[in-house]
Design a protein around this motif. Structure first.
Motif, mmCIF file in Angstrom:
data_model
loop_
_atom_site.group_PDB
_atom_site.id
_atom_site.type_symbol
_atom_site.label_atom_id
_atom_site.label_comp_id
_atom_site.label_asym_id
_atom_site.label_seq_id
_atom_site.Cartn_x
_atom_site.Cartn_y
_atom_site.Cartn_z
ATOM 1 N N SER A 18 23.168 79.459 44.380
ATOM 2 C CA SER A 18 22.055 78.652 43.863
ATOM 3 C C SER A 18 22.568 77.518 42.984
ATOM 4 C CB SER A 18 21.084 79.530 43.076
ATOM 5 O OG SER A 18 21.736 80.140 41.967
ATOM 6 N N SER A 32 10.101 81.056 43.614
ATOM 7 C CA SER A 32 11.438 81.520 43.235
ATOM 8 C C SER A 32 11.364 82.650 42.209
ATOM 9 C CB SER A 32 12.261 80.364 42.662
ATOM 10 O OG SER A 32 12.412 79.331 43.609
ATOM 11 N N GLN A 33 12.314 83.557 42.291
ATOM 12 C CA GLN A 33 12.455 84.653 41.324
ATOM 13 C C GLN A 33 13.909 84.676 40.852
ATOM 14 O OE1 GLN A 33 10.403 88.417 42.395
ATOM 15 N NE2 GLN A 33 9.881 87.369 44.321
ATOM 16 N N ARG A 36 16.025 87.809 40.277
ATOM 17 C CA ARG A 36 16.461 88.549 41.461
ATOM 18 C C ARG A 36 17.411 87.722 42.324
ATOM 19 N NH1 ARG A 36 11.313 90.810 44.492
ATOM 20 N NH2 ARG A 36 13.009 91.661 45.755
ATOM 21 N N ASP A 38 16.663 84.964 43.844
ATOM 22 C CA ASP A 38 15.866 84.573 45.008
ATOM 23 C C ASP A 38 15.235 83.209 44.729
ATOM 24 O OD1 ASP A 38 14.589 85.652 47.597
ATOM 25 O OD2 ASP A 38 12.875 84.922 46.451
ATOM 26 N N TRP A 40 13.568 79.339 46.254
ATOM 27 C CA TRP A 40 12.929 78.600 47.345
ATOM 28 C C TRP A 40 12.823 77.125 46.968
ATOM 29 C CZ3 TRP A 40 11.396 80.738 51.998
ATOM 30 C CH2 TRP A 40 11.434 82.130 52.078
ATOM 31 N N HIS A 54 15.365 78.863 51.793
ATOM 32 C CA HIS A 54 15.584 80.044 50.956
ATOM 33 C C HIS A 54 17.057 80.164 50.584
ATOM 34 C CE1 HIS A 54 15.947 84.616 50.439
ATOM 35 N NE2 HIS A 54 15.296 84.151 49.386
ATOM 36 N N ASP A 56 19.749 82.814 48.615
ATOM 37 C CA ASP A 56 19.861 84.208 48.171
ATOM 38 C C ASP A 56 21.203 84.417 47.464
ATOM 39 O OD1 ASP A 56 20.044 86.949 47.874
ATOM 40 O OD2 ASP A 56 19.201 87.394 49.835
ATOM 41 N N ARG A 58 22.291 87.059 45.976
ATOM 42 C CA ARG A 58 22.879 88.380 46.209
ATOM 43 C C ARG A 58 23.751 88.389 47.450
ATOM 44 N NH1 ARG A 58 17.162 91.217 46.279
ATOM 45 N NH2 ARG A 58 16.880 89.269 47.421
#
Length: 649
Positions: A18, A32-33, A36, A38, A40, A54, A56, A58
């Motif tokens: 990110s 977006s979170q 986590r 996560d 967008w 998206h 990610d 993780r």
């Protein structure tokens, strides 16, 4: 250099993807979170209003659910910044604080040599800049002023002057502790084979530094001011720092603008590139006096799917374009090609921007022609097709060129497109031979009913779809079954669609000579009506202009949008036809509703109506997004935005 997987994993683990992606996007706070990992955003690879991209943390990957773009840290940097994979690894390793492996002794030695040579070329660049500012540089300054280069441009591009002396640079390098052997290896000095002392390679020339991806000076181009001096332009020789076949002038300045605009312009000379850059068009690079190489072709595709190569419109420019085509054909890929711009009146880009500014230059770029058209013109210009044998020879020559294309899908696309053109050419020639004296559009319009079936917009959509099938055969092949099952309301257009289907299906089984005369003459009239192959000039003469009718109906095509954009246009037009058919079916069912109509039939009509409304809303949303993207394409290529959601003007 090869990087072990453990090193790449270490970079990925230390650097959240990110953080890498955030330099190019703005995260959507609602979706977006961050806790986590996560995220967008609106996709940086295609225009959209609602976030479908998206990221990610993780898994260390990104994916766009709109255009399908996906990858990891390294792919994102190579795709958005035009860096090679090793360059991306070096940049991200530095950002992540990961030490790169020490190269083997031989590589360390080569790296040390490159460092020494880079130091020498940097000292030389500063020397040439200083000499330009000195009294002895007045002649060069006057020349640059006549060429309309501003003081800022001269400084930004680090232009300089090489004194017309045998050893001025040699002495300066020696004073700065640069060994003679290093200066020779860097291409700054020439050592005669007969044992005489070395001397300056560049003398009495305006100097243009050639810089690598990072902006480091690695070589020079020198322009003589002597009217009788030869060569007019002199480049540094090949050195461990400088490889003409892989480099592009101004690439370190142009790559960000190219990614932003989705296009890149290539000129033949570096002074042309500088003039275009000064005019405000930043996505421009230049070749370095050599024929296009595969490395340069692939490198240009990193910046844009269809670079525009700008040539002078004279015989030499056309010859250079033909040489470029022969280099490009084998490496063509799906969604990647080139366009060719031939400037008018023998002008070069520098002269054009000086006389007409950026608008005049961009106006000519907007007329750039696809590689396939320039190839076609080359092959038919001198062809004689007055006998069956000569027709077959032209077809064989074109088939041989197509066989050079390694990508099977692209080769099939070219085969279909060129065979349609061949059949049109043969038919027009044979009509003239029968004494008609007119081209493909000579078929009497009265014999071809092209009335709009009480729906002018629908008839326009059908024409645009067929024109796109001719212009983009790969789109046609990708949607051939859906098109086959979509009945067009205008009978002549439906007949043409069916004939085109037969040509595509019989593509590998028959030669053009065997099927072209089996097509009804109305096929060629409709071909000209939906695509366009001839217009009247101001003098009243008929001239060939491929696709002019299609571009009149779908004007955004004049600005060379990406094939992904065109495919969305194609799909949305097909969707419009489907929804009109669905609406007609529902209306027919509603008219048949009576007292005896059962609940199941009514439920089906109700469900179809809901589906129709849902798809209409989705179509309207996607059309609005496409209209916004069309506006951005026009803006990036210097065209004014035009309202017109119907066909995304």
């Amino acid at each position: 250099m090869r990087f072990p997987p453990s090193l790449l994993d270490d970079i990925r683990n230390r650097l959240p993807i990110s953080q890498v992606v955030a330099r190019r996007v703005t995260w959507d706070r609602r979706k977006s979170q961050p806790a986590r990992g996560d995220f967008w955003a609106c996709c940086p690879f295609h225009k959209e209003k609602s976030p479908s991209f998206h990221c990610d943390d993780r898994r260390g990957i990104y994916h766009c659910f709109g255009c399908g773009a996906s990858g990891d840290h390294f792919k994102f940097v190579t795709e958005t910044e035009g860096l090679s994979f090793p360059e991306a690894v070096e940049r991200l390793a530095e950002e992540a604080g990961v030490a790169l492996p020490t190269p083997d002794p031989r590589e360390r030695e080569r790296q040390a040599v490159r460092v020494d040579l880079a130091g020498a070329t940097e000292i030389a660049a500063a020397f040439f800049e200083q000499r330009l500012r000195a009294p002895e540089g007045k002649r060069a300054r006057d020349y640059l002023t006549r060429r309309s280069f501003s003081p800022k441009t001269v400084a930004d591009f680090r232009m300089g002057w090489a004194p017309d002396e045998r050893d001025a640079l040699k002495k300066h390098l020696a004073q700065n502790a640069v060994p003679e052997d290093t200066a020779i290896a860097a291409g700054l000095l020439i050592k005669p084979e007969d044992g005489r002392p070395s001397y300056d390679r560049f003398r009495g020339r305006v100097m243009i530094p050639i810089q690598d991806n990072r902006g480091r000076v690695v070589a020079f181009g020198g322009r003589t001011l002597d009217p009788d001096g030869q060569p007019k332009y002199l480049n540094s020789p090949e050195t461990p720092l400088f490889h003409k076949g892989t480099m592009l002038f101004n690439v370190h300045r142009a790559r960000e603008a190219a990614h932003k605009a989705g296009s890149i312009i290539v000129t033949e000379g570096y002074l042309d590139a500088i003039a275009v850059h000064q005019a405000g068009i930043r996505n421009v690079v230049a070749t370095l006096g050599t024929a296009f190489t595969e490395d340069q072709i692939v490198r240009l595709w990193r910046f844009a799917p269809e670079p525009v190569i700008c040539f002078d419109g004279d015989k030499a420019g056309v010859t250079a374009a033909h040489r470029a085509i022969d280099r490009i054909l084998p490496v063509l890929k799906s969604g990647q090609s080139f366009n060719f711009c031939f400037l008018p009146d023998g002008k070069d880009p520098d002269e054009l921007v000086r006389s007409g500014g950026a608008e005049a230059f961009l106006g000519e770029i907007g007329k750039a022609r696809p590689l396939s058209e320039v190839l076609w013109d080359r092959e038919v210009a001198a062809a004689r097709i007055d006998t069956p044998e000569r027709k077959a020879a032209l077809e064989a020559r074109i088939d041989e060129l197509i066989r050079q294309i390694r990508d099977d899908r692209v080769a099939r696309r070219y085969r279909l497109a060129l065979r349609v053109k061949l059949s049109e050419l043969f038919w027009a020639h044979d009509r003239q031979g029968r004494g008609d004296g007119r081209g493909p559009s000579a078929t009497a319009p009265a014999l071809v009913d092209l009335r709009p079936a009480n729906d002018p917009e629908l008839a326009t959509i059908e024409r645009v779809l067929l024109g796109l099938c001719v212009e983009y055969p790969d789109l046609y092949e990708a949607h051939i079954e859906r098109l086959a099952t979509t009945e067009f309301r205008v009978k002549a257009l439906e007949d043409f669609k069916r004939a085109l289907y037969r040509i595509a299906v019989d593509l590998d089984a028959a030669s053009v000579s065997s099927f072209y005369d089996g097509l009804d003459g109305r096929f060629y009239f409709v071909l000209n009506e939906v695509h366009g192959d001839e217009v009247k000039s101001d003098t009243g003469q008929i001239v060939q202009v491929r696709g002019h009718r299609l571009r009149e109906r779908l004007p955004i095509l004049r600005f060379h949008p990406s094939q992904a954009f065109v495919e969305v246009c194609f799909e949305l037009l097909l969707e419009r036809l489907f929804l009109r058919t669905l609406a007609a079916d529902i209306e027919h069912d509603m008219e048949a509703v009576g007292a005896e109509t059962g609940e199941e039939a009514m439920a089906r009509i109700f469900e179809l109506s809901r589906e129709l409304n849902r798809r209409r809303e989705e179509l309207a949303r996607r059309e609005q997004e496409l209209a916004e993207e069309a506006k951005a394409i026009r803006s990036a290529t210097g065209g004014a935005a035009v309202a017109g959601p119907a066909l995304w003007k």
